[in-house]
Scaffold this active site. Structure first.
Site, mmCIF file in Angstrom:
data_model
loop_
_atom_site.group_PDB
_atom_site.id
_atom_site.type_symbol
_atom_site.label_atom_id
_atom_site.label_comp_id
_atom_site.label_asym_id
_atom_site.label_seq_id
_atom_site.Cartn_x
_atom_site.Cartn_y
_atom_site.Cartn_z
ATOM 1 N N ASP A 151 0.798 -1.386 0.113
ATOM 2 C CA ASP A 151 -0.100 0.131 0.091
ATOM 3 C C ASP A 151 0.905 1.288 0.008
ATOM 4 O O ASP A 151 0.322 2.218 -0.784
ATOM 5 C CB ASP A 151 -0.795 -0.165 1.390
ATOM 6 C CG ASP A 151 -1.874 -1.019 1.272
ATOM 7 O OD1 ASP A 151 -2.251 -1.384 0.104
ATOM 8 O OD2 ASP A 151 -2.422 -1.342 2.220
ATOM 9 N N TYR A 406 -12.901 -2.381 -2.950
ATOM 10 C CA TYR A 406 -13.440 -1.065 -2.261
ATOM 11 C C TYR A 406 -14.729 -0.604 -3.066
ATOM 12 O O TYR A 406 -14.731 -1.020 -4.190
ATOM 13 C CB TYR A 406 -12.427 0.217 -2.133
ATOM 14 C CG TYR A 406 -11.399 -0.099 -0.822
ATOM 15 C CD1 TYR A 406 -11.270 -1.289 -0.436
ATOM 16 C CD2 TYR A 406 -10.518 0.828 -0.768
ATOM 17 C CE1 TYR A 406 -10.249 -1.494 0.612
ATOM 18 C CE2 TYR A 406 -9.559 0.918 0.260
ATOM 19 C CZ TYR A 406 -9.444 -0.438 0.999
ATOM 20 O OH TYR A 406 -8.457 -0.593 1.930
#
Length: 469
Positions: A151, A406
């Protein structure tokens, strides 16, 4: 008539003609000057008042050319006043959601230079919508794409393109960021961009293309923000940020920003126990967010933000059909509107929901255990009644044989109401598809409709065997 009289007569006529021409030139000059200065006034037919143009901010000049007897007069038309958005219209009444956009980034990456991304979202200015994502500093068919499952690296940047345009090599890199949020206040874009060391990150606030403010980590544990749009009302924008444990107590704060400058910071209050990755929407005159509890609850926390006095309250979505992943089976899941349900609270996934009277519209993965499939529906009483489970208007967006990820909300103002739209991240590559070394995504976008609609499934669609390793 003798010669002298002829000369006098001709001279008199010539002088008369010259005088007339001179007077005509003066009249033309006076008319030109009058019309030239007339451009600095805008007449309003309703009450015949005259309003000077000078205080109006002119974004672009529109020139109208009028031809009068070979004289060119340029007249500047007064433009519309640029105003802050206030989102005061009512929410659109919808029957469900209709397809809006799909960028097919992964399929295109099989034969083109497309950025490796994750954490996408959509946000709109008053006239056009844009897609954002956090790039990994590489294209997919590039050895640097190896290991992009991670990330937070210093090469990640916030990318911005017109909605529907994949992130090609000409894409603008708005800022350095491994966590972000963006919104338009009616006059310019605000970007909140977080980058740096996990233990001492920096959030930069960029307004109208310029760095205006910044704030450092306050808990020294991965300062992070929404990964979807922030919201601005009457020139003040609000964004939710968290610093602290991803699976325990953390410090969430709500920041208020005006033209890029932080004007107030409020701590989280209310009954929410853990806040991550909020999906926020205007609920005039305030702002409401539905977030991710990554610690205790698979029911989603709600934050209500008062834009006038900066006060904060929080609770949980009442629907017993909960929105996070992982979660219990619908028959055993629960929510009491106030507290986390202590049902498979960790890890979770970014998602959204919004109120519709006492009901709630929401989206979630079809799988209760993994990020696969995606569905939307309305829960009767799901905003006001604890553990309500009466579902209606269900739609499949991505079938359960395909990966999702997401999802988040964004709002669009029409002539009469505020419409709610959502996007779904379609993750491909690692950790689920180990044939390749990269992790990236495409998106699909739907918007609320008051009309009828059909059925379908809109997965990413790339054949992993066709993809660069």
């Amino acid at each position: 008539m003798n010669p002298n009289q002829k000369i006098i007569t001709i001279g008199s006529v010539s002088l008369t003609i010259a005088t007339a021409c001179f007077l005509m030139q003066i009249a033309i000059l006076a008319t030109t000057v009058t019309l030239h200065f007339k451009q600095n006034e805008c007449s309003i037919p309703a009450n015949n008042q005259v309003v000077p143009c000078e205080p109006i901010v002119i974004e672009r000049n529109i020139t109208e050319i009028v031809y009068l007897n070979n004289t060119t007069i340029e007249k500047e038309i007064c433009p519309e006043v640029v105003e802050y958005r206030n989102w005061s219209k009512p929410q659109c009444q919808i029957t469900g959601f209709a397809p809006f956009s799909k960028d097919n980034s992964i399929r295109l990456s099989a034969g083109g230079d497309i950025w490796v991304t994750r954490e996408p979202y959509v946000s709109c200015d008053p006239s056009k919508c844009y897609q954002f994502a956090l790039g990994q500093g590489t294209t997919l068919d590039n050895k640097h794409s190896n290991g992009t499952i991670h990330d937070r690296i210093p090469h990640r940047t916030l990318l911005m393109n017109e909605l529907g345009v994949p992130f090609h090599l000409g894409t603008k890199q708005v800022c350095i960021a491994w966590s972000s949020s963006s919104c338009h206040d009616g006059k310019a874009w605000l970007h909140v961009c977080v980058t740096g060391d996990d233990r001492n990150a920096t959030a930069s606030f960029i307004y109208d293309g310029m760095l205006v403010d910044s704030i450092g980590s306050w808990s020294q544990n991965i300062l992070r923000t929404q990964e979807s749009e922030c919201v601005c009302i009457n020139g003040t924008c609000t964004v939710v940020m968290t610093d602290g444990s991803a699976s325990g107590r953390a410090d969430t704060r709500i920041l208020f920003i005006r033209e890029g400058k932080i004007v107030h910071i409020s701590p989280l209050s209310g009954s929410a126990q853990h806040i991550e990755e909020c999906s926020c929407y205007p609920r005039y005159p305030n702002v409401r967010c539905v977030c991710r509890d990554n610690w205790k609850g698979s029911n989603r926390p709600v934050i209500d933000i008062n834009m006038a006095d900066y006060s904060i309250d929080s609770s949980y979505v009442c629907s017993g059909l909960v929105g996070d992943t992982p979660r219990n089976d619908d028959s055993s899941s629960s929510s009491n509107c106030r507290d986390p349900n202590n049902e498979r609270g960790n890890p979770g996934v970014k998602g959204w929901a919004f109120d519709n009277g006492n009901d709630v519209w929401m989206g979630r993965t079809i799988s209760k255990d993994s990020r696969s499939g995606y569905e939307t529906f309305r829960v009767i009483g799901g905003w006001a009644t604890a553990n309500s489970k009466s579902q209606t208007n269900r739609q499949v967006i991505v079938d359960n044989n395909n990966w999702s990820g997401y999802s988040g909300i964004f709002s669009v103002e029409s002539k009469s109401c505020i419409n709610r739209c959502f996007y779904v991240e379609l993750i491909r590559g690692r950790p689920q598809e180990t044939r390749v070394w990269w992790t990236s995504n495409s998106i699909v976008v739907f918007c609320g409709t008051s009309g009828t609609y059909g059925t379908g499934s809109w997965p990413d669609g790339a054949n992993i065997n066709f993809m660069p390793i």
